[in-house]
Write an enzyme that holds these catalytic residues in place. Structure first.
Site, PDB file in Angstrom:
ATOM      1  N   ASP A  59     -18.742  -9.093  18.245  1.00 33.94           N
ATOM      2  CA  ASP A  59     -19.721  -8.489  19.163  1.00 33.94           C
ATOM      3  C   ASP A  59     -19.979  -9.463  20.317  1.00 33.94           C
ATOM      4  O   ASP A  59     -19.285 -10.486  20.426  1.00 33.94           O
ATOM      5  CB  ASP A  59     -21.021  -8.145  18.416  1.00 33.94           C
ATOM      6  CG  ASP A  59     -21.815  -9.386  18.039  1.00 33.94           C
ATOM      7  OD1 ASP A  59     -21.255 -10.511  18.086  1.00 33.94           O
ATOM      8  OD2 ASP A  59     -23.013  -9.251  17.710  1.00 33.94           O
TER       9      ASP A  59
ATOM     10  N   TYR B 233     -16.122  -2.191  15.621  1.00 30.89           N
ATOM     11  CA  TYR B 233     -17.100  -3.249  15.399  1.00 30.89           C
ATOM     12  C   TYR B 233     -18.047  -2.893  14.241  1.00 30.89           C
ATOM     13  O   TYR B 233     -18.206  -3.674  13.296  1.00 30.89           O
ATOM     14  CB  TYR B 233     -17.892  -3.525  16.693  1.00 30.89           C
ATOM     15  CG  TYR B 233     -19.202  -4.183  16.406  1.00 30.89           C
ATOM     16  CD1 TYR B 233     -19.249  -5.534  16.085  1.00 30.89           C
ATOM     17  CD2 TYR B 233     -20.379  -3.442  16.371  1.00 30.89           C
ATOM     18  CE1 TYR B 233     -20.447  -6.140  15.754  1.00 30.89           C
ATOM     19  CE2 TYR B 233     -21.578  -4.032  16.039  1.00 30.89           C
ATOM     20  CZ  TYR B 233     -21.605  -5.378  15.731  1.00 30.89           C
ATOM     21  OH  TYR B 233     -22.781  -5.961  15.390  1.00 30.89           O
TER      22      TYR B 233
ATOM     23  N   GLU C 252     -27.043  -1.962  11.504  1.00 33.11           N
ATOM     24  CA  GLU C 252     -25.914  -2.110  12.433  1.00 33.11           C
ATOM     25  C   GLU C 252     -25.939  -1.034  13.528  1.00 33.11           C
ATOM     26  O   GLU C 252     -25.564  -1.289  14.656  1.00 33.11           O
ATOM     27  CB  GLU C 252     -24.584  -2.109  11.682  1.00 33.11           C
ATOM     28  CG  GLU C 252     -24.336  -3.365  10.855  1.00 33.11           C
ATOM     29  CD  GLU C 252     -24.420  -4.686  11.647  1.00 33.11           C
ATOM     30  OE1 GLU C 252     -24.181  -4.680  12.867  1.00 33.11           O
ATOM     31  OE2 GLU C 252     -24.751  -5.718  11.036  1.00 33.11           O
TER      32      GLU C 252
HETATM   33  N1  ADE Z   1     -25.997  -8.123  15.477  1.00 27.48           N
HETATM   34  C1  ADE Z   1     -25.367  -7.105  14.907  1.00 27.48           C
HETATM   35  N2  ADE Z   1     -25.373  -7.194  13.583  1.00 27.48           N
HETATM   36  C2  ADE Z   1     -26.038  -8.316  13.291  1.00 27.48           C
HETATM   37  C3  ADE Z   1     -26.378  -8.954  12.098  1.00 27.48           C
HETATM   38  N3  ADE Z   1     -26.037  -8.412  10.934  1.00 27.48           N
HETATM   39  N4  ADE Z   1     -27.060 -10.104  12.170  1.00 27.48           N
HETATM   40  C4  ADE Z   1     -27.399 -10.591  13.374  1.00 27.48           C
HETATM   41  N5  ADE Z   1     -27.118 -10.057  14.521  1.00 27.48           N
HETATM   42  C5  ADE Z   1     -26.440  -8.913  14.495  1.00 27.48           C
END
Ligand code: ADE
Length: 376
Positions: free
Chosen positions: A152, A134, A51
């Site tokens: 997001d 987030y 993340e």
């Molecule tokens: N963008 C941020 N976290 C994500 C996730 N776990 N899977 C796909 N896209 C992402």
């Protein structure tokens, strides 16, 4: 003003079968999710790392960095003991380097204050460096099944199209309203999968330019899909224009070495390495700057100026050029020559350049130099 609707007001009724929406989404995710390394082994450490890397960065771009990183730092204790320069070196090229420094700070706090565990409480989590709403919701839902919605860029696109919301997504109030909607849609029994599925739909189906509505599992619920006007959503007002910063970088190099400098520990690109450089004032020319700055006369025919390079940061547009001087730095520059308060200046053999965390803009200069030097 009372009675007048705020431009950011969103009053959206969910007028479809939410249970059907959730099950359609999760079934699709089960069959179509990309097999990503942080999905196969779901412990909180891999979720934390992924993340951080996925903030402002797409999966394909982050993937090779993630693999290198997890191989060297497979758990929180190893990461917490790491040296910041080693972390920055692994991160070099991925951009937004404060993420790397914050990740390390967070790892140290988790080790020292939380006994190398991750707190389950949202209010504690958002106090950790580099973790905002987030990222806190993403980690807590994906790794701990807490019912927190993740919003997001991908999810914003999916939601604004689902409900044909044309309010400006640059506005925080609009994002808060979208978060409220996401909370209502969230499957509380599988919040992690639900959130990842929404992000995955945004990445694979509900794409910015060419969404593939004909295979979208959410089509029946989607106002913009059915109205065939997805291109109107999301609406984002024009950005405030970025400040242009002009910079002259020096490549002091004989045939085997290059001088690199470590930036100050605070501010833009903190502690990253670069070619030592100075800022040019608005109308200032390179030649004018050289006259002012050099101890000896302007370097003679022994120098070459690069083409103009551009690099965009969140608030700054950098316009920069390099001058290659085939001589030792001491011949030209006094110690207090540099406007930046560099932590270190080192003369580095070419073979060791890759050991230093060099930010992308200057890596482009160094590549230009290494490629063109044999032609001189
Ligand atoms: N963008 C941020 N976290 C994500 C996730 N776990 N899977 C796909 N896209 C992402």
């Amino acid at each position: 003003m009372p009675g007048i609707a705020d431009k950011t007001d969103i009053t959206v009724e969910i007028n479809f079968d939410v249970a059907a929406f959730r099950s359609g989404l999760l079934e699709w995710f089960d069959k179509n999710a990309r097999r990503l390394p942080w999905r196969s082994e779901k412990n909180w450490y891999v979720v934390l790392l992924s993340e951080f890397m996925l903030q402002q960065t797409q999966v394909e771009q982050a993937l090779p960095y993630y693999k290198k990183f997890i191989a060297q730092y497979p758990d929180i204790n190893k990461l917490a003991r790491a040296d910041e320069q080693d972390i920055l070196r692994l991160w070099a090229g991925l951009g937004y380097y404060s993420r790397a420094r914050n990740l390390l700070k967070t790892a140290k706090i988790l080790k020292d204050q939380y006994n190398s565990r991750f707190p389950g409480d949202y209010n504690q989590v958002i106090k950790l460096p580099g973790i905002g709403k987030y990222t806190a919701s993403a980690i807590l839902s994906i790794a701990f099944q807490k019912p927190l919605p993740v919003v997001d860029g991908n999810v914003i696109r999916v939601l604004t199209r689902l409900f044909a919301i044309d309010k400006d997504i640059r506005n925080n109030k609009v994002i808060n309203s979208l978060t409220g909607l996401a909370q209502q849609l969230l499957d509380n029994r599988q919040p992690g999968n639900h959130n990842e599925a929404m992000m995955e739909i945004g990445a694979l189906i509900c794409k910015v330019k060419n969404p593939v509505c004909n295979i979208c599992p959410l089509f029946d619920f989607c106002a913009a899909g059915k109205g065939n006007n997805w291109y109107n959503f999301p609406f984002k007002s024009s950005p405030v224009s970025k400040r242009i910063l002009r910079e002259l970088a020096y490549i002091f190099s004989d045939n085997n070495h290059l001088v690199l400098a470590q930036r100050p520990a605070k501010g833009l690109l903190a502690s990253m390495w670069e070619c030592p450089s100075v800022i040019l004032a608005d109308e200032e020319t390179i030649e004018g700057k050289l006259k002012k700055l050099f101890l000896a006369d302007t370097p003679d025919d022994n120098y070459v100026i690069s083409p103009l390079f551009r690099h965009s940061y969140s608030h700054i547009l950098l316009h920069y050029q390099a001058i290659h001087i085939n001589s030792a730095i001491e011949n030209y520059c006094s110690k207090d020559h540099w406007q930046r308060d560099y932590q270190k200046l080192e003369n580095i053999p070419f073979g060791e350049i890759s050991n230093y965390p060099i930010h992308t803009a200057h890596m482009k200069l160094i590549n230009w130099f290494l490629k063109t030097k044999s032609q001189r």
